[in-house]
Design an enzyme around this catalytic site. Sequence first.
Site, mmCIF file in Angstrom:
data_model
loop_
_atom_site.group_PDB
_atom_site.id
_atom_site.type_symbol
_atom_site.label_atom_id
_atom_site.label_comp_id
_atom_site.label_asym_id
_atom_site.label_seq_id
_atom_site.Cartn_x
_atom_site.Cartn_y
_atom_site.Cartn_z
ATOM 1 N N GLN A 183 0.825 -1.212 0.000
ATOM 2 C CA GLN A 183 0.000 0.000 0.000
ATOM 3 C C GLN A 183 0.859 1.262 0.000
ATOM 4 O O GLN A 183 0.625 2.189 -0.778
ATOM 5 C CB GLN A 183 -0.920 0.004 1.233
ATOM 6 C CG GLN A 183 -1.962 -1.084 1.238
ATOM 7 C CD GLN A 183 -2.957 -0.903 2.367
ATOM 8 O OE1 GLN A 183 -3.950 -0.181 2.239
ATOM 9 N NE2 GLN A 183 -2.698 -1.552 3.494
ATOM 10 N N TYR B 202 4.460 -9.887 16.101
ATOM 11 C CA TYR B 202 4.613 -8.783 15.147
ATOM 12 C C TYR B 202 5.175 -7.550 15.844
ATOM 13 O O TYR B 202 6.133 -6.932 15.364
ATOM 14 C CB TYR B 202 3.259 -8.469 14.511
ATOM 15 C CG TYR B 202 3.230 -7.196 13.692
ATOM 16 C CD1 TYR B 202 3.987 -7.072 12.535
ATOM 17 C CD2 TYR B 202 2.431 -6.116 14.086
ATOM 18 C CE1 TYR B 202 3.963 -5.900 11.783
ATOM 19 C CE2 TYR B 202 2.404 -4.951 13.339
ATOM 20 C CZ TYR B 202 3.175 -4.843 12.191
ATOM 21 O OH TYR B 202 3.146 -3.686 11.457
ATOM 22 N N ASP C 254 2.047 1.023 15.936
ATOM 23 C CA ASP C 254 1.601 1.214 17.313
ATOM 24 C C ASP C 254 1.698 -0.088 18.107
ATOM 25 O O ASP C 254 1.622 -0.071 19.347
ATOM 26 C CB ASP C 254 0.150 1.708 17.328
ATOM 27 C CG ASP C 254 -0.822 0.666 16.798
ATOM 28 O OD1 ASP C 254 -1.513 0.019 17.612
ATOM 29 O OD2 ASP C 254 -0.900 0.492 15.573
ATOM 30 N N ASP D 244 15.159 -9.037 -1.847
ATOM 31 C CA ASP D 244 14.570 -10.066 -0.995
ATOM 32 C C ASP D 244 14.894 -9.742 0.460
ATOM 33 O O ASP D 244 16.061 -9.804 0.872
ATOM 34 C CB ASP D 244 15.134 -11.430 -1.386
ATOM 35 C CG ASP D 244 14.612 -12.559 -0.519
ATOM 36 O OD1 ASP D 244 13.797 -12.298 0.382
ATOM 37 O OD2 ASP D 244 15.042 -13.713 -0.748
ATOM 38 N N PHE D 245 13.877 -9.412 1.249
ATOM 39 C CA PHE D 245 14.116 -8.969 2.623
ATOM 40 C C PHE D 245 14.496 -10.111 3.566
ATOM 41 O O PHE D 245 14.713 -9.886 4.751
ATOM 42 C CB PHE D 245 12.913 -8.199 3.154
ATOM 43 C CG PHE D 245 13.140 -6.708 3.152
ATOM 44 C CD1 PHE D 245 12.971 -5.955 4.302
ATOM 45 C CD2 PHE D 245 13.539 -6.060 1.999
ATOM 46 C CE1 PHE D 245 13.195 -4.595 4.309
ATOM 47 C CE2 PHE D 245 13.761 -4.704 1.983
ATOM 48 C CZ PHE D 245 13.583 -3.957 3.148
ATOM 49 N N ALA E 12 7.502 -4.507 5.203
ATOM 50 C CA ALA E 12 7.314 -5.085 6.534
ATOM 51 C C ALA E 12 6.582 -6.408 6.418
ATOM 52 O O ALA E 12 5.824 -6.638 5.477
ATOM 53 C CB ALA E 12 6.532 -4.139 7.437
#
Length: 286
Positions: A11, A123, A100, A34-35, A58
Site C-alpha cells: 500500500q 509482530y 503502534d 529479498d528482505f 514489513a
Amino acid sequence: MKLLVFGEIGQLGQELQLQAGDITLEMRGLEDADFTNPEACAEWIRKTDADAVINAVAYTAVDKAEEDEAVALLVNATTPAALAKAAAERGLPFVHVSTDYVYDGTGTEPWSTDAPTAPINAYGRTKLAGDEAVVAAGGAYAILRTSWVVSAHGNNFIKTMLRLGADRDKLTIIADQIGAPTPARDLALACLSIAKQLMDAPDKSGIYHFQGAPLASWADFAREIFAQAHLTCEVVDIPTTDYPTPAARPLNSRLDCSTLETVFGIAQPDWTRSLAVILKDLGETA
C-alpha cells in the site's frame, strides 16, 4: 531529489509512486530486494546515487507471525538493521515505517513517542527490534509509527467491509479497540516530506507518530465506510473477547502525533475525507 525506496507493491510503496511528483524514485521490489537476504538488500544502498532511503517493507501478517516469528524478525528487524547501517555509512537519511503494536495497548491516553514499549505479540516484538536497530545504526533517521493503514491498493479493512457489507444485512465489528485509520496516501506524503527535510536537517532524527484523525473504533470505521459507500449493512458492536485471534491485539492504538507537526510541520490527516477519495478510486461512491 532522488529516493531509494524498498517496497514496490504494498500500500505504501504504491502510494509513494503516485505521490512522488518531481521526486525521482529508485524502487526496489521483491524481484531484486529479498528482505530475507539482509546483505543483498544493503548492497542496493551501497551502490545507489539516491539522496535518502525509505523502507516501506514489513512482515505485516500479524497472526501468522505468531508461528513464523523467525521470518518476521528477519524482515522487520534484521534486514532493516542492515539497511540502516548501510545508509549511515553512506550518510543517507533513512525513513522507516513502524507500528503502534510496539506498545502494550493498555489505558486510554494517546501513546507519546517516549512511552515505554511492551509489545504483546510477535509482530510487535519484531517491529520494536527493527526500531531499536535503526536507532542504533547511528545515522540520520526517522521512525514513523503508524496504525490501521488503508488505501485503494492491496487487501485492507475497507475492501473487506465493502465486500461483506454488500452481501450481508448485519455485521459484528470490534468496538473496544480504539485508534484511527491512516490513509496510505497521506503516509506516503509524510515519508517524502520527512526524507527531504532530513537531508537538510539531520538533527530532526528521532521517533515520530503519524495516524489519521479523529479517533475511532473498528466499528466506527465500518459505519463510516458503509455510510459513504451507501450500503445499508448494520454494524453491531462487539468486544475483542468475542473475536479471538492467534495474536493479541492492543485495545489502545491512540497515538500522540504532536511532535511530528512541531518538528516537521506535518499535521494529522482527516481519514473521513481520505476515505471518500479511496472509495472514489474504487468506484464505490455515486
